[in-house]
Design a protein around this motif. Structure first.
Motif, mmCIF file in Angstrom:
data_model
loop_
_atom_site.group_PDB
_atom_site.id
_atom_site.type_symbol
_atom_site.label_atom_id
_atom_site.label_comp_id
_atom_site.label_asym_id
_atom_site.label_seq_id
_atom_site.Cartn_x
_atom_site.Cartn_y
_atom_site.Cartn_z
ATOM 1 N N SER A 192 -18.954 -28.753 -10.885
ATOM 2 C CA SER A 192 -19.154 -30.126 -11.411
ATOM 3 C C SER A 192 -18.915 -31.266 -10.344
ATOM 4 C CB SER A 192 -18.000 -30.261 -12.411
ATOM 5 O OG SER A 192 -16.549 -30.114 -11.887
ATOM 6 N N TYR B 278 -15.974 -42.548 -10.343
ATOM 7 C CA TYR B 278 -16.212 -41.138 -10.145
ATOM 8 C C TYR B 278 -15.412 -40.471 -8.864
ATOM 9 C CZ TYR B 278 -17.792 -36.401 -8.895
ATOM 10 O OH TYR B 278 -17.934 -34.961 -8.780
ATOM 11 N N GLN C 41 -11.526 -41.387 -9.954
ATOM 12 C CA GLN C 41 -10.782 -40.627 -11.176
ATOM 13 C C GLN C 41 -11.678 -39.646 -11.681
ATOM 14 O OE1 GLN C 41 -10.739 -43.811 -14.295
ATOM 15 N NE2 GLN C 41 -10.653 -45.316 -12.849
ATOM 16 N N VAL D 220 -14.707 -39.137 -13.250
ATOM 17 C CA VAL D 220 -15.277 -39.341 -14.647
ATOM 18 C C VAL D 220 -16.567 -40.019 -14.543
ATOM 19 C CG1 VAL D 220 -12.840 -39.465 -15.682
ATOM 20 C CG2 VAL D 220 -13.987 -41.568 -15.060
ATOM 21 N N ASP E 194 -19.663 -42.457 -16.694
ATOM 22 C CA ASP E 194 -19.659 -43.366 -17.775
ATOM 23 C C ASP E 194 -21.066 -42.733 -18.682
ATOM 24 O OD1 ASP E 194 -17.860 -45.220 -16.866
ATOM 25 O OD2 ASP E 194 -19.482 -46.391 -15.925
ATOM 26 N N GLU E 195 -20.590 -41.978 -19.775
ATOM 27 C CA GLU E 195 -21.425 -41.393 -20.384
ATOM 28 C C GLU E 195 -22.287 -42.126 -21.576
ATOM 29 O OE1 GLU E 195 -22.405 -38.287 -20.550
ATOM 30 O OE2 GLU E 195 -20.721 -37.327 -19.233
ATOM 31 N N LYS F 246 -16.077 -43.291 -20.598
ATOM 32 C CA LYS F 246 -16.132 -42.091 -19.589
ATOM 33 C C LYS F 246 -15.891 -41.104 -20.149
ATOM 34 C CE LYS F 246 -13.768 -46.120 -16.952
ATOM 35 N NZ LYS F 246 -12.588 -46.331 -16.159
ATOM 36 N N ALA F 247 -16.393 -40.017 -19.254
ATOM 37 C CA ALA F 247 -16.081 -38.686 -19.791
ATOM 38 C C ALA F 247 -15.190 -37.826 -18.614
ATOM 39 C CB ALA F 247 -17.515 -37.819 -19.784
ATOM 40 N N LYS F 248 -14.272 -37.311 -18.862
ATOM 41 C CA LYS F 248 -13.509 -36.411 -17.822
ATOM 42 C C LYS F 248 -14.152 -35.335 -17.182
ATOM 43 C CE LYS F 248 -9.230 -37.991 -19.900
ATOM 44 N NZ LYS F 248 -7.782 -37.335 -20.203
ATOM 45 N N LYS F 249 -13.685 -35.168 -15.931
ATOM 46 C CA LYS F 249 -14.370 -33.985 -15.349
ATOM 47 C C LYS F 249 -13.831 -32.727 -15.747
ATOM 48 C CE LYS F 249 -14.652 -32.890 -10.251
ATOM 49 N NZ LYS F 249 -14.526 -33.294 -8.934
#
Length: 255
Positions: A14, A76, A79, A81, A83-84, A252-255
């Motif tokens: 990822s 990114y 954090q 993450v 921006d979805e 945001k989507a987490k890693k």
């Protein structure tokens, strides 16, 4: 499924930088070049044997959209993450068109001008040394990947490497210093055969020396020397292409 999750599923990581084969400190130019090189490998037209090629190509487009935007890249990096809900990730975009906007068609004149400036430059020397270290002195791999090179350029490439070895800049890999005469002979034969095939193809296709004919022949030839052709065009087109527009921020989507 979010972008990072899809990256993990398709590329086994990822980490956006790792997918492109670069590090976190990479410049915008490095990111652009690496994106082009990797996307060529999974382009649907170039990887018909890969059932996931289209999805990989789309994911790479989104990955590049994140790293090419300063704000999204900063988020990114800090954090982990993305921006979805940003426009570039949420809209139903044609990533083939997006790719073509980033990498417009080059001309033979572009190639000739680039070759003239590149040969003998510090950039060429750095590239040759990098390839030497990467391939641990294997001249077959080095000459296949080097930009703007042919069999006639091999002595010049070797002199660059030999100077670097003599100065202690790089290690003296046995694959280079002790290469057998048989391997050298096989490489020369292969180059001669490819040159003859190119001439035959030119005659069969009725091509002349004008620019568009040369472009057509280069595109046909890429099937037999895909690696060298892709390496050359990836660096060249990245130098001549325009910059993309920035997407907007969103959830945001987490890693």
């Amino acid at each position: 499924m979010g972008l990072l999750e899809r990256c993990l599923e398709l590329f086994n990581t990822s980490n956006l930088y790792e997918i492109l084969g670069i590090n976190k400190e990479a410049s915008e130019t490095d990111i652009r070049k690496s994106y082009y090189k990797v996307s060529l490998k999974v382009h649907p037209d170039r990887a018909p044997e890969d059932p996931q090629a289209t999805e990989k190509f789309q994911v790479l487009g989104k990955l590049y959209a994140v790293l090419s935007d300063k704000e999204q890249r900063a988020v990114y990096d800090e954090q982990g993450v993305v921006d979805e809900e940003s426009d570039v990730l949420s809209q139903d975009r044609c990533w083939e068109e997006y790719w073509r906007l980033l990498f417009p068609k080059i001309t033979v004149q572009d190639i000739r001008e680039f070759e003239k400036k590149y040969k003998g430059s510090d950039e060429e020397r750095e590239d040759v040394i990098r390839l030497y270290v990467q391939h641990k002195g294997d001249l077959d791999a080095i000459t296949a990947s080097a930009l703007c090179s042919s069999q006639e350029d091999e002595p010049r490439l070797c002199s660059i490497i030999q100077a670097a070895i003599k100065s202690g800049e790089v290690e003296a890999f046995p694959a280079f210093t002790k290469e057998s005469q048989a391997k050298k002979k096989a490489r020369r034969k292969r180059a001669d055969r490819e040159r003859e095939e190119a001439e035959e193809m030119k005659k069969e296709m009725g091509l002349g020396d004008e620019d568009e004919s040369l472009i057509m022949m280069l595109k046909q030839k890429q099937q037999s020397r895909e690696k060298n052709f892709n390496s050359f065009l990836s660096d060249l087109e990245a130098k001549y292409s325009k910059k993309s527009t920035k997407p907007q921020k969103g959830k945001k989507a987490k890693k």
